[in-house]
Scaffold this motif. Structure first.
Motif, PDB file in Angstrom:
ATOM      1  N   TYR A 115       0.846  -1.191   0.000  1.00 37.19           N
ATOM      2  CA  TYR A 115       0.000   0.000   0.000  1.00 37.19           C
ATOM      3  C   TYR A 115       0.882   1.242   0.000  1.00 37.19           C
ATOM      4  O   TYR A 115       2.059   1.194   0.352  1.00 37.19           O
ATOM      5  N   ASP A 116       0.298   2.355  -0.416  1.00 32.72           N
ATOM      6  CA  ASP A 116       1.009   3.636  -0.414  1.00 32.72           C
ATOM      7  C   ASP A 116       0.000   4.756  -0.244  1.00 32.72           C
ATOM      8  O   ASP A 116      -1.215   4.539  -0.348  1.00 32.72           O
ATOM      9  N   ALA A 117       0.518   5.965   0.001  1.00 37.93           N
ATOM     10  CA  ALA A 117      -0.330   7.144   0.172  1.00 37.93           C
ATOM     11  C   ALA A 117      -0.305   7.979  -1.104  1.00 37.93           C
ATOM     12  O   ALA A 117       0.749   8.154  -1.723  1.00 37.93           O
ATOM     13  N   PHE A 118      -1.481   8.515  -1.466  1.00 37.46           N
ATOM     14  CA  PHE A 118      -1.620   9.280  -2.696  1.00 37.46           C
ATOM     15  C   PHE A 118      -2.447  10.540  -2.442  1.00 37.46           C
ATOM     16  O   PHE A 118      -3.294  10.576  -1.549  1.00 37.46           O
ATOM     17  N   VAL A 151       1.079   8.213   9.297  1.00 34.77           N
ATOM     18  CA  VAL A 151       1.702   9.427   9.819  1.00 34.77           C
ATOM     19  C   VAL A 151       1.488  10.566   8.826  1.00 34.77           C
ATOM     20  O   VAL A 151       1.874  10.460   7.661  1.00 34.77           O
ATOM     21  N   ILE A 152       0.868  11.645   9.298  1.00 35.39           N
ATOM     22  CA  ILE A 152       0.703  12.846   8.482  1.00 35.39           C
ATOM     23  C   ILE A 152       1.774  13.837   8.922  1.00 35.39           C
ATOM     24  O   ILE A 152       1.799  14.274  10.076  1.00 35.39           O
ATOM     25  N   THR A 171       2.495  10.508  -2.659  1.00 33.71           N
ATOM     26  CA  THR A 171       2.931  11.625  -1.843  1.00 33.71           C
ATOM     27  C   THR A 171       3.835  11.152  -0.718  1.00 33.71           C
ATOM     28  O   THR A 171       3.658  10.053  -0.183  1.00 33.71           O
ATOM     29  N   ASP A 172       4.819  11.978  -0.352  1.00 34.13           N
ATOM     30  CA  ASP A 172       5.677  11.689   0.789  1.00 34.13           C
ATOM     31  C   ASP A 172       5.191  12.389   2.046  1.00 34.13           C
ATOM     32  O   ASP A 172       5.762  12.209   3.126  1.00 34.13           O
ATOM     33  N   SER A 173       4.137  13.193   1.923  1.00 40.38           N
ATOM     34  CA  SER A 173       3.615  13.921   3.085  1.00 40.38           C
ATOM     35  C   SER A 173       2.916  12.988   4.069  1.00 40.38           C
ATOM     36  O   SER A 173       2.825  13.278   5.254  1.00 40.38           O
TER      37      SER A 173
END
Length: 389
Positions: free
Chosen positions: A105-108, A299-300, A114-116
């Motif tokens: 999974y990854d964040a988008f 984590v944001i 996104t790396d944020s």
């Protein structure tokens, strides 16, 4: 007693968000806790293989990413990193036995990685995550006490919990990309790892014992906060000396010497590869999602721009070249059809306008639990005025 229904969809919005428009939703059937529960549950158990234990699996399994909350205020993210505990669940028939589960999974944001938003603190059901304190759990299999983190393929016999010696492989700690050795800090701006290798083709041919070496490398930090390091190694095919350059996500130069360095925490693989599970694993409990497969933190980062951030499971279309996608397989190495349900985090978002939206992946929940109510439990489509607070 009146039940209030909340909406979880492709984007989940923050407090005070009101969606006054009429929406149309359609979805597949699973489970409900309405007041007519006795009649409804009996009918659903007969018609729904996800709920009727022991029946054949005629619908896809569902892999769900479930955070403790789906919103972060602008004030929170301005003050520092915000950590949201989450868990990954498998929903579906309990009739099948599982041989392996690969989860990536990854964040988008706006369909761009996104790396944020990133991940930390994976916790699985293996020995590496046992705690010093035992906890008591109430389950459909009875009450049990354990220092393991109970997971969906564990088991309980005579009130004793057994992890079944699961085999987990995660991206929890950084490894060197050539030998797969765990990387630790060697002091400020330095890392180290140990690896064994042959110095020549003759050594390998003649059965000479491999050389074991501790590799030490300097680390520089790039503009994105990632560590960059290089080292020379002897390629085990050509036996030529090659220089390898690699990165460490969000590298902290002041990590104490000897401490493991965290990795991306965005991949978990479980394999039923032990003698206890040679024929595959059953789910722990009367439902497949009574316990999660694993826990992880979302984590944001401090200063993340306002907007909707999506956590998506990676498929064959979105994983890197020559990488295995997210998939569930049986003990016969047959891949199960799987519906992938990610999640979304609203950062600093007060309101969003939605008009006449028809979606296939909408899920409803009662206020008392997270059992899903599906549209086709009642009809092919639900037309509703939705207010989210």
């Amino acid at each position: 007693m009146k039940k209030f229904i909340s909406l979880i969809s492709a984007a989940v919005f923050s407090a005070t968000l009101v969606l006054p428009q009429t929406l149309a939703f359609s979805a597949a059937a699973e489970e409900s806790t309405l007041e007519e529960s006795t009649v409804f549950d009996a009918a659903a158990a007969e018609a729904n293989p996800f709920q009727a234990t022991g029946t054949a699996n005629t619908l896809p399994y569902q892999l769900r990413f479930v955070p403790e909350r789906n919103f972060v205020t602008a004030e929170e993210v301005a003050a520092g990193d915000v950590v949201i505990p989450a868990a990954v669940y498998i929903s579906g028939s309990t009739a099948n036995r599982f041989g392996s589960v690969m989860v990536k999974y990854d964040a988008f944001r706006n369909d761009e990685k996104t790396d944020s938003v990133y991940f930390s603190g994976i916790s699985t059901g293996d020995n590496a995550h046992r705690t010093s304190e035992k906890k008591t759990y109430n389950s459909s299999q009875g009450t049990f006490t354990t220092d393991y983190v109970p997971y969906c393929f564990g088991s309980v016999y005579d009130d004793e919990y057994d992890s079944n010696s699961p085999m987990f492989t995660t991206r929890e700690y950084a490894c060197d990309p050539i030998f797969g050795s765990t990387i630790t800090s060697a002091g400020k701006n330095k890392i180290k790892f140990s690896a064994s290798f042959y110095n020549s083709a003759d050594e390998r041919k003649n059965g000479v014992k491999k050389t074991t070496k501790e590799f030490v490398a300097d680390v520089t930090v790039d503009e994105n906060g990632n560590g960059v390091y290089s080292y020379d190694y002897i390629d085990q095919s050509s036996f030529q000396t090659i220089t390898k350059t690699a990165t460490l996500p969000r590298y902290n130069p002041d990590t104490p010497e000897g401490e493991k360095l965290p990795d991306t925490c965005n991949s978990v693989m479980w394999v039923a590869g032990t003698s206890q599970l040679k024929d595959g694993a059953e789910f722990l409990g009367s439902t497949s999602d009574e316990f999660p497969l694993f826990h992880v933190n979302i984590v944001i980062s401090k200063g993340t721009a306002s907007g909707i951030y999506d956590v998506q499971f990676l498929t064959r279309e979105t994983v890197g070249a020559n990488e295995a996608p997210t998939q569930l397989t049986s003990n016969k190495s047959k891949e199960f059809p799987t519906e992938l349900v990610g999640t979304s985090i609203a950062v600093g978002v007060d309101s969003v306008a939605v008009t006449d939206s028809q979606q296939d992946n909408v899920q409803f929940y009662t206020d008392s639990n997270t059992n899903i109510i599906r549209a086709t439990d009642f009809a092919s489509k639900i037309l509703a005025d939705v207010t989210y607070t």
